[in-house]
Design an enzyme around this catalytic site. Sequence first.
Site, PDB file in Angstrom:
ATOM      1  N   HIS A 121       0.817  -1.217   0.000  1.00  0.00           N
ATOM      2  CA  HIS A 121       0.000   0.000   0.000  1.00  0.00           C
ATOM      3  C   HIS A 121       0.853   1.272   0.000  1.00  0.00           C
ATOM      4  O   HIS A 121       0.341   2.361  -0.255  1.00  0.00           O
ATOM      5  CB  HIS A 121      -0.993   0.010   1.168  1.00  0.00           C
ATOM      6  CG  HIS A 121      -0.391   0.252   2.511  1.00  0.00           C
ATOM      7  ND1 HIS A 121      -0.143  -0.749   3.417  1.00  0.00           N
ATOM      8  CD2 HIS A 121      -0.002   1.391   3.133  1.00  0.00           C
ATOM      9  CE1 HIS A 121       0.362  -0.247   4.527  1.00  0.00           C
ATOM     10  NE2 HIS A 121       0.454   1.058   4.378  1.00  0.00           N
TER      11      HIS A 121
ATOM     12  N   ASP B 261       0.299  -7.693   1.352  1.00  0.00           N
ATOM     13  CA  ASP B 261       0.634  -6.278   1.545  1.00  0.00           C
ATOM     14  C   ASP B 261       2.154  -6.063   1.590  1.00  0.00           C
ATOM     15  O   ASP B 261       2.680  -5.357   2.450  1.00  0.00           O
ATOM     16  CB  ASP B 261      -0.011  -5.716   2.810  1.00  0.00           C
ATOM     17  CG  ASP B 261       0.033  -4.181   2.851  1.00  0.00           C
ATOM     18  OD1 ASP B 261       0.187  -3.567   1.772  1.00  0.00           O
ATOM     19  OD2 ASP B 261      -0.070  -3.611   3.946  1.00  0.00           O
TER      20      ASP B 261
ATOM     21  N   SER C 247       4.564   2.680   7.768  1.00  0.00           N
ATOM     22  CA  SER C 247       4.261   1.497   6.967  1.00  0.00           C
ATOM     23  C   SER C 247       5.457   1.091   6.117  1.00  0.00           C
ATOM     24  O   SER C 247       6.058   1.911   5.421  1.00  0.00           O
ATOM     25  CB  SER C 247       3.066   1.769   6.059  1.00  0.00           C
ATOM     26  OG  SER C 247       1.886   1.899   6.809  1.00  0.00           O
TER      27      SER C 247
END
Length: 459
Positions: free
Chosen positions: A187, A219, A298
Amino acid sequence: MSDSPFAPPTPVGGESQRPEAGDDAQQSSAVVTASSTRDEVAPTADAETPADAAVGSQSGTDVATAPGQPFPWEAPPADVPPAAPKAPVGRVRKRTVAAICIGALSLGILGGAGGAWAYNEWGPSSSSVALPSVNGASVDRPEGSVASIAAAVMPSVVSIETTTAQGSATGTGFVIREDGYILTNNHVVDGASNDSVKVLKSDGTIEEGKVIGTTPEYDLAVVKIDEKGLTPLVLGDSDQVVVGDAAIAVGSPLGLDSTVTTGIISALHRPVTAGDGTQAPAYIDAIQTDAAINPGNSGGPLINSAGEVIGINSAIASLGGSLTQQAGSVGLGFAITSNQARRTAEQLINDGEATFPVIGVLLDERYTGEGIKVVDDSSGVIADGPSDVAGIEPGDIITQIDGRPVTRSDELVVAIRAKAPGDDVVLTIKQGDSTKDVTVTLGSNSEVNVDEPAPQPSE
């Protein structure tokens, strides 16, 4: 994604044992004595007895000495016959002064030698890490401290800026191979224009990065920059992680690159389903940590006390209960395990895509009883798939996987996704009135058709 390994060692000799004012562990009231600030003096003439003086000191009363009392060698007490002088007073004083000087010199030499020996024995270890400071001098930090781990890890952590049709965003990544391969979240780079991103290294230089492979199911994504001689981080064994282990998160939260936060491992095997609805959801068998993780973290590493990567920070829980990359940290962060990341990254580097394991069944999402129910019609078990071969039938109820109870569909999917195609799992199933264990050899999504959506049973 115990005893603290980050606490600095106790200074040599520890804290002074002399009671201090306000120290409840020693005494309740303040004690102020001359011995708190200088060497002890001879007893005063008006002290009642040594025992009385000791009692006053222990009880915490104020202690003071009468001024002007003679030292023993100047005049004896009145009730003791004077001894015959052995030498003129002046000579006694000179000899005494000389003796004091010689004694002080000897004590100084012995103290210096003893201090040097104690420093060598218990002082800073030769394995301590020298860290640069603002003024260019070096600062020693014990090996294994947060500071030493951060200094070792930071050069391998990068910020990633992605430009999409909707704007730009910043995430984190870290070097996994010396020839320029960087691991991050899918992402973080999803929708990147021309599959290109900007990679900001810790030394301030910016490199162009190319997205070479992604997998929304896990992911994860791999980015490549045209550079060699980088220092990769070590991917540790996440199967050895236990609740309470120390955890260090490194990344670029809210665009603040080179940020370090610490905490512990709060839980393991958290079933996390992440995604924004535009792609297939990511099912993560996650490590939970209370190290502060915010938007921008992230794709960054979650580090253990040995400086190894044990997870890739990917999601956080908001106060509303959802898993998102936009909420602020509330002490509930989630990381993809390093073992899963290693397997997936190797596939992305070699093939540009990654597979995931399946058991070849469709799950009834409307079932609310014990365990998880396989859809009770011919579509529930895929013909010739892993479950069909193992003997699972439509309508069976799965209650455990490898001895671990499962009560929701995502728990089962996450547990399976944590494995690899070809692995064996033991499913405990209820088939009619009987319960049994069934061994299923996991297939690959590239070989078993699992794209057909589960039917919606009638009410």
